[in-house]
Write an enzyme that holds these catalytic residues in place. Structure first.
Site, PDB file in Angstrom:
ATOM      1  N   ASP A 155     -38.922  80.704  98.694  1.00  0.00           N
ATOM      2  CA  ASP A 155     -39.458  81.644  99.668  1.00  0.00           C
ATOM      3  C   ASP A 155     -38.449  82.774  99.853  1.00  0.00           C
ATOM      4  OD1 ASP A 155     -41.765  80.270 100.187  1.00  0.00           O
ATOM      5  OD2 ASP A 155     -40.946  79.153 101.874  1.00  0.00           O
ATOM      6  N   ASP A 184     -41.973  76.194 104.122  1.00  0.00           N
ATOM      7  CA  ASP A 184     -41.754  75.943 105.554  1.00  0.00           C
ATOM      8  C   ASP A 184     -43.044  75.764 106.342  1.00  0.00           C
ATOM      9  OD1 ASP A 184     -42.681  78.539 105.574  1.00  0.00           O
ATOM     10  OD2 ASP A 184     -40.725  79.441 105.998  1.00  0.00           O
ATOM     11  N   ASP A 214     -47.870  74.935 102.915  1.00  0.00           N
ATOM     12  CA  ASP A 214     -46.997  74.730 101.755  1.00  0.00           C
ATOM     13  C   ASP A 214     -46.971  73.265 101.326  1.00  0.00           C
ATOM     14  OD1 ASP A 214     -46.131  77.363 101.395  1.00  0.00           O
ATOM     15  OD2 ASP A 214     -44.581  77.164 102.933  1.00  0.00           O
TER      16      ASP A 214
END
Length: 1051
Positions: free
Chosen positions: A491, A765, A769
Site C-alpha cells: 500500500d 489495512d 483487503d
C-alpha cells in the site's frame, strides 16, 4: 455482482473460495505432487495432504516430533465442539423464550417479560444476571424496562457522551460487580509433561531397558561396586538427554505462549471521561461506550446506542456467513462479531465469561500447532537419514552378533569374548546386550528427531526478536515463507508514506487559495458548508451541535472511493460528499463562486479543475474534492426505510478541491533499494490517482525514471481488471505501480503473480483487503491503521505500519532458512562421520571406538546444543545480497554438500587411521594392550567431539571464508561452545568410569585440539572449490522431467 456477494462480508467470502494451496490460481490437487513431504504452502492445505506426510515420516517419538504441528484429531474435535456450542446456545435461547411465552401470556396474547429478579449491586441498580439474561436472550422488553439504549444512565451510572469516569476505583467496582473481559484459559503444559514426552522416545526406552538388564547382569557377575558402571552410565546418559531435551522444549513452549498472548491482546478505543482512549480488549468493563467502525471486532456484548448503516458479520457466533443490520429495533451486539459496514457506538453490558463468545473461547482448547513447509521438508530429510541409519544400525548389529557368537570378538588381551560351551550364559547375554546397545545408540544418532524441531526453535527465536523490529507473527509458516518472497505488493498511505496529512493546495470558489489556510479568501457561506461537510462526514470523534443531526451515512468505501452523509439542520437537509477528486468532480454540475452564488460548472471551469487536479497529483499530492447539495425534507424516507436509502450523489455543488501532502517515510527509498538488491520486486498498489501514485513511486525508487512510468509498468486498476485472465498473467510481471485500484484489483494481481510462480507478500489495512491478504503467500496487516478483520486475515502484523519493518521481516525470513541450513550441514557431518567410523570399525575389527554413552553425548551436542547454537544466529546484511530462496530449492545445496563431505571425509580418515594404527602412531607399544586400547579410543572420542566444536564455527558461514565474523555478537553460540568444551574436559578427567575413557596427557590433548583445528583451514580451502549450479540431486534423478512437471503444477 450477485445478491449473495453483496450481502456477505468480504471477510467471510474469501474463506469460502478455493482452499487449495494456490487459491484460485492453483487448480491441480496437491495429491499429484511427487513427494508427501513436498508441500510448498501449508496455509489452508487440505487435511488429506497433511495426513500423508505424517504417515510417511519415520518417527521415534511422535509426541515430540509432532508437538508443533497441527493436531488433526483435536482440530476436528474443536470444530465439532464449536458447532455444538453454537447450536446449543440457539436451542437454549429458543427454549427459554418458548417457556417464558407459555408461563407469562396474558389475556390478549401479549408476552409479559419476566427477567431475573433485580439484585442491587451497591452503586449499580442492575445486576449481572439481568444484563446477561437481556443480552444473551436479546430481550428487547427487558431493555425497554431499563429505559432503552438511549437512556440507561441510571442502572449503569454512565453518560452517553462522556462514558464512564474510568478511574481505578470506578474500574475496580465494575469488575467486581460484572466481571472482567477475560475468560478462563486452559493451563499450558507443565515442565513434567515435557519430561514425560521426552521419555516417550522409542530408542531411549530401549536403551533404558538395555541399561537395566546390563545393570542387573553387571551387579550379579562383578558385584555392586564395579558391576553397576556399564548399565548405570547408559542410564545416566539417557536421563541427561531427557532433562536437557525437556528444558529446551519447555523454554520454547513458554516463548510461544507469550507470543500467543500478544496476538490476542487487541487494542481498541473506548470513551472515558469525555475522551477516546486506547485500551486493551481485556480492560473493557460493563458501562463502557465503545465506538465501532468497519473492520472492528465487537469487544464485548453490548447495546447499540447510535449508528449509521451499521452491519455485523455474526458468522463467528452463528456459523452463517450473512450480514445482520443493526438499528434501534435490533440493538443487541454479540462479542466476537466483526463490523462489516457502517459505524456507530455501543454500550457494553456483558464481558468475559458472561458472553456467548467468552463461553465459546473458554470451552475450546487453543491449539498452537501449525506445520510449516520447511518443517514438513525436514521431516522428509529426517526420514531419509533415519532409514539409512536404521539400515546401518541393523548391519552393525548383525555383523557384531555374528562375530561375537563365532568367537571373532576379542578382549583387550586378545582372548575371544565368547567360546561356545565355555562362556557363562550371563557373560554371553551381557556381551549381546552391549552390542545391542551400540546398535540402538547408532539409531539415536542417525535418526535426527531434533531436525524438524530446529525449525520451531529458530522460529520461536526469530518471532521474539521480530517483535522488537515491530512485526508480530500470527502464522509460523509466514516467518520462513517471507525468506522466499520474490515480490511485495505494498500500500502507499501509511506504509510507504507517513500518513500525516497536510493540506498544501486548495481551490475554492473557482480559484486557488494561497496560502491554503487563508479563511478570509473563502466566502462565509462556503466556509460554513466546508465546516459542516468535513466535520460531519467522518467516522472520527467530532462535536455535533444540538440543532444538527445525522440522518443517514454512506461510510467511505474503497470501491466507490467516496463517502457521504445526510445532515438535518433546523428546517433543511444537506447531503455532503467527499472523496477522490476526479470521481466527486464528475458528479458535480455547479459550484459556488466568490460572491457565494451557485453557478453552473461549465466546460471551461471543469477543465480548469481537472488541470489543477493533474498538477497537484504530479506533485505527489492526494487530491480530494468536497461537494454538497441541498435536499428537500419531504423526500427523505421515513425512519423505518432510512436504512435502505441510497444518498443521492448527482447534481452536486462543488465546494473545494484540495491537495493533501503525505510525505514519504524517511529511509523508504533505501528500504526499496535493499529489496531490489535482494531480488525482491516492490510494487505499489494504491487507491490514489495514477499521477499521485507515479510521483510517490518515483520518490520512493519503485520507478527509476519518467521513462519507466508507462503502461504496463504504470497501470490503472480498471484497465487491469478489464483484461482477460491470460493477459493479466502476462502483464502482472511488469507492473510496478497500480493506481485507482480496488481491493478486488489487488486480489486479481496477487492471483496472477502467484500463477506465474511468484512468492507474493501483500500489505493491507482495510476490511476489503482480507481476500488479498488471505490469497497471498504472506499477508501483512498494518498494526496502526489496520482493521481487526485485516489483522485476522493476515499472517504477520506490522506494528508500526512502516515499509522498513516489512524489509526487516524479509531479512528474518531469510535468516530462518539460512540457520536451518547451517544446522543441517553441521548435523549431517556428524551423522556421516559417526556412522562410517562405527560401521567400518565393526565390520573390520569387530568392535566400535565410540560406545553408547559417548554416542549419546555426541547426540546431545549435535541435536539440542547444536540447534541452540546455530538456529539462533541473528540475520546479517549478507543475506540481503543474494536472490530469494526458491521454495523448491534443495535443502542441502551443492555448497553444503561440498562443505560437509570435506569435513566428514577428513574426520573419518583421521579417526579410522587412529583406530587401526593409533597404537603405533601414538607410541603406545610399551603400554598394556587394555591400556593402549582405552587411550586410543579416548583420543578418538575426544578428537571427534572437538572436531564438531571447531566445525560448528564452519557451519556458521557455509559460503564465506571468514567464519568468525560477528561471532562475538551471538553470546548464546559462544556460551554453548564454551559449555561443550568444559563438559568434554570434565568427562575425560572425572567421568572415565561412566564413559569408558581414561585421562589424556597434555600432549594428547594438543593432538586432539590440532585434529579439530585443522578443520578451519580445510574449510577455507574447500570454499575455493567451485560447485555446479545444478543441484547434485538432479544428476541422480531418473524421473526428472515428470517430477519437475508435477512440482510446477503443485506450486
Amino acid at each position: 455482482m450477485n445478491e449473495e456477494n453483496v450481502k456477505s462480508s468480504p471477510y467471510r467470502r474469501h474463506q469460502n473460495e478455493d482452499l487449495e494451496a494456490g487459491g484460485s490460481s492453483s487448480r491441480l490437487s496437491l495429491d499429484d505432487c511427487a513427494s508427501p513431504f513436498d508441500i510448498p504452502r501449508t496455509k489452508s492445505a487440505p487435511i488429506d495432504r497433511l495426513k500423508r506426510w505424517r504417515q510417511a515420516a519415520l518417527v521415534l517419538n511422535a509426541s515430540r516430533r509432532f508437538r508443533y504441528t497441527l493436531d488433526l484429531k483435536k482440530e476436528e474435535e474443536r470444530k465439532q465442539l464449536i458447532a455444538k456450542i453454537r447450536t446449543h446456545a440457539q436451542v437454549i435461547r429458543a427454549a427459554v423464550l418458548f417457556q417464558e411465552a407459555g408461563k407469562t401470556v396474558n389475556g390478549d396474547g401479549a408476552l409479559i417479560p419476566s427477567a431475573p429478579t433485580t439484585t442491587s449491586l451497591g452503586e449499580f441498580d442492575i445486576s449481572q444476571e439481568e444484563l446477561t439474561f437481556m443480552s444473551r436472550e436479546h430481550d428487547f422488553n427487558a431493555l425497554q424496562q431499563c429505559g432503552g439504549a438511549s437512556s440507561p444512565s441510571k442502572p449503569l451510572v454512565f453518560s452517553l457522551n462522556k462514558g464512564i469516569d474510568g478511574d481505578e476505583v470506578d474500574l475496580l467496582k465494575r469488575k467486581n460487580a460484572y466481571g472482567s473481559n477475560t475468560y478462563p484459559r486452559k493451563k499450558g503444559r507443565s515442565f513434567w509433561r515435557f519430561v514425560w514426552e521426552a521419555c516417550c522416545d522409542t530408542t531411549l526406552i530401549i536403551l533404558m531397558v538395555a541399561a537395566a538388564a546390563s545393570l542387573a547382569l553387571g551387579i550379579k557377575t562383578e558385584g555392586i561396586k564395579e558391576g553397576w558402571y556399564d548399565g548405570g552410565s547408559i542410564a545416566l546418559a539417557v536421563i541427561i538427554v531427557i532433562v536437557v531435551t525437556a528444558v529446551s522444549d519447555y523454554k520454547q513452549s513458554l516463548q510461544f505462549q507469550n507470543l500467543n498472548e500478544e496476538k490476542q491482546n487487541i487494542q481498541i478505543e473506548v470513551v472515558r471521561g469525555g475522551r477516546r482512549v486506547p485500551v486493551s480488549i481485556f480492560d473493557v468493563v460493563v458501562g463502557d461506550v465503545v465506538p465501532l467502525k468497519i473492520g472492528d471486532q465487537v469487544p464485548a456484548d453490548g447495546i447499540l446506542i447510535s449508528g449509521q448503516s451499521l452491519a455485523l458479520d455474526e458468522s463467528s457466533m452463528t456459523g452463517e456467513s450473512k450480514i445482520v443490520h443493526k438499528d434501534s429495533k435490533s440493538p443487541f451486539l454479540m462479542s466476537g462479531c466483526k463490523v462489516a459496514d457502517g459505524y456507530g457506538t455501543m454500550l457494553v453490558v456483558g464481558v468475559g465469561i458472561n458472553t456467548e463468545w467468552g463461553l465459546l473461547m473458554a470451552s475450546i482448547t487453543e491449539d498452537n500447532g501449525e506445520e510449516t513447509p520447511l518443517q514438513v521438508r525436514l521431516n522428509g530429510v529426517a526420514t531419509f537419514i533415519g532409514i539409512v541409519g536404521l539400515t546401518v544400525a541393523l548391519a552393525v548389529l548383525i555383523v557384531l552378533m555374528i562375530r561375537f557368537f563365532t568367537g571373532h570378538t576379542y578382549n583387550p588381551d586378545k582372548s575371544p569374548q565368547f567360546v561356545a560351551g565355555k562362556t557363562k550364559v550371563g557373560k554371553a547375554v551381557d556381551g549381546a546386550i552391549k552390542i545391542f546397545t551400540v546398535a540402538v545408540t547408532i539409531v539415536v544418532v542417525a535418526v535426527p528427531e531434533g531436525l524438524p524441531l530446529a525449525v520451531t526453535l529458530t522460529l520461536a527465536y526469530s518471532m521474539r526478536k521480530m517483535m522488537a523490529d515491530k512485526a508480530l507473527v500470527r502464522r509460523l509458516s509466514a516467518c520462513e515463507t517471507m525468506g522466499s518472497a520474490t515480490t511485495i505488493c505494498s500500500d502507499k498511505t501509511g506504509t510507504l508514506t507517513l500518513n500525516q496529512m497536510t493540506v498544501v493546495e486548495a481551490y475554492v470558489s473557482g480559484k486557488k487559495i494561497d496560502p491554503p489556510d487563508d479563511k478570509t479568501a473563502v466566502p462565509p457561506a462556503v466556509l460554513s458548508l466546508l465546516h459542516e461537510g468535513v466535520g460531519l462526514n467522518t467516522t472520527g470523534s467530532v462535536f455535533v451541535p444540538q440543532a444538527t443531526s445525522i440522518i443517514h451515512a454512506f461510510p467511505f468505501n474503497s470501491e466507490k472511493k467516496r463517502g457521504g452523509v445526510a445532515v438535518k439542520l433546523d428546517s433543511e437537509v444537506h447531503l455532503h460528499w467527499k472523496g477522490a477528486a476526479e470521481i466527486v468532480l464528475s458528479c458535480c454540475t455547479s459550484f459556488i463562486d466568490e460572491n457565494g452564488s451557485v453557478v453552473p460548472l461549465g466546460n471551461d471551469k471543469m477543465s480548469n479543475f481537472k488541470e489543477a487536479i493533474g498538477s497537484m497529483a504530479a506533485s505527489s499530492l492526494r487530491c480530494v474534492a468536497i461537494a454538497y447539495r441541498p435536499y428537500e425534507v419531504e423526500k427523505v424516507p421515513a425512519e423505518e426505510e432510512i436504512d435502505h436509502w441510497e444518498i443521492p450523489e448527482g447534481d452536486l455543488v462543488l465546494l473545494a478541491v484540495v491537495g493533501i501532502k503525505d510525505p514519504c517515510r524517511p529511509g523508504v527509498r533505501d528500504s526499496v533499494q535493499l529489496c531490489i538488491d535482494a531480488g525482491v520486486k516492490v510494487r505499489m498498489v494504491t487507491g490514489d490517482n495514477l499521477q499521485t501514485a507515479k510521483a510517490i513511486a518515483l520518490e520512493c525508487g519503485i520507478l527509476r525514471s519518467d521513462a519507466d512510468a508507462a503502461e504496463p509498468n504504470l497501470i490503472e486498476g480498471k484497465r487491469f481488471r478489464a483484461l482477460s485472465e491470460e493477459d493479466r498473467k502476462e502483464v502482472a510481471d511488469k507492473i510496478s505501480v497500480m493506481g485507482r485500484s480496488s481491493p478486488n484489483d489487488k486480489l486479481l494481481l496477487v492471483q496472477a503473480l502467484r500463477s506465474k510462480g511468484h512468492v507474493v507478500a501483500v500489505t493491507g489495512d482495510g476490511t476489503n483487503d482480507a481476500p488479498a491478504l488471505h490469497e497471498a503467500d504472506i499477508g501483512l496487516a498494518m498494526g496502526i491503521a489496520g482493521t481487526e478483520v485485516a489483522k485476522e486475515s493476515s499472517d504477520i502484523i506490522i506494528l508500526d505500519d512502516n515499509f522498513a519493518s516489512v524489509v526487516k521481516v524479509v531479512r528474518w525470513g531469510r535468516s530462518v532458512y539460512a540457520n536451518i541450513q547451517k544446522f543441517i550441514q553441521f548435523q549431517l557431518t556428524v551423522n556421516v562421520a559417526a556412522l562410517i567410523i562405527n560401521v567400518v570399525a565393526a565390520v573390520s575389527a569387530g568392535d566400535v571406538p565410540l560406545n553408547a554413552v559417548q554416542l549419546l553425548w555426541v547426540n546431545l551436542i549435535m541435536d539440542t546444543l547444536g540447534a541452540l547454537a546455530l538456529a539462533t544466529e541473528p540475520p546479517t546484511d549478507h543475506l540481503m545480497h543474494r536472490a530469494p530462496v526458491g521454495r523448491r530449492e534443495p535443502l542441502v545445496t551443492n555448497i553444503m554438500w561440498r562443505n560437509l563431505l570435506i569435513q566428514a571425509l577428513y574426520q573419518v580418515t583421521v579417526l579410522l587411521v587412529l583406530n587401526f594404527r593409533g597404537r603405533e602412531i601414538l607410541h603406545l607399544q610399551h603400554e598394556t594392550n587394555e591400556r593402549a586400547v582405552k587411550v586410543k579410543n579416548t583420543l578418538i572420542f575426544n578428537a571427534f567431539v572437538l572436531c564438531q566444536v571447531f566445525n560448528e564455527f564452519n557451519a556458521r558461514k557455509p559460503d564465506e571464508i571468514n567464519v568468525f565474523k560477528g561471532v562475538h555478537k551471538n553470546r548464546l553460540f559462544v556460551s554453548i561452545v564454551g559449555l561443550t568444551v568444559v563438559l568434554q574436559v570434565i568427562i575425560i578427567f572425572f567421568l572415565g568410569k561412566f564413559t569408558s575413557t581414561v585421562r589424556l596427557s597434555w600432549q594428547l590433548w594438543l593432538v586432539s585440539i590440532g585434529i579439530g583445528m585443522i578443520s578451519w583451514p580445510l574449510a577455507a580451502l574447500g570454499k575455493l572449490i567451485p560447485v555446479p549450479e545444478k543441484p547434485f540431486g538432479e544428476y541422480f534423478s531418473k524421473k526428472l522431467p515428470k517430477r519437475r512437471k508435477n512440482q510446477q503444477e503443485c506450486s
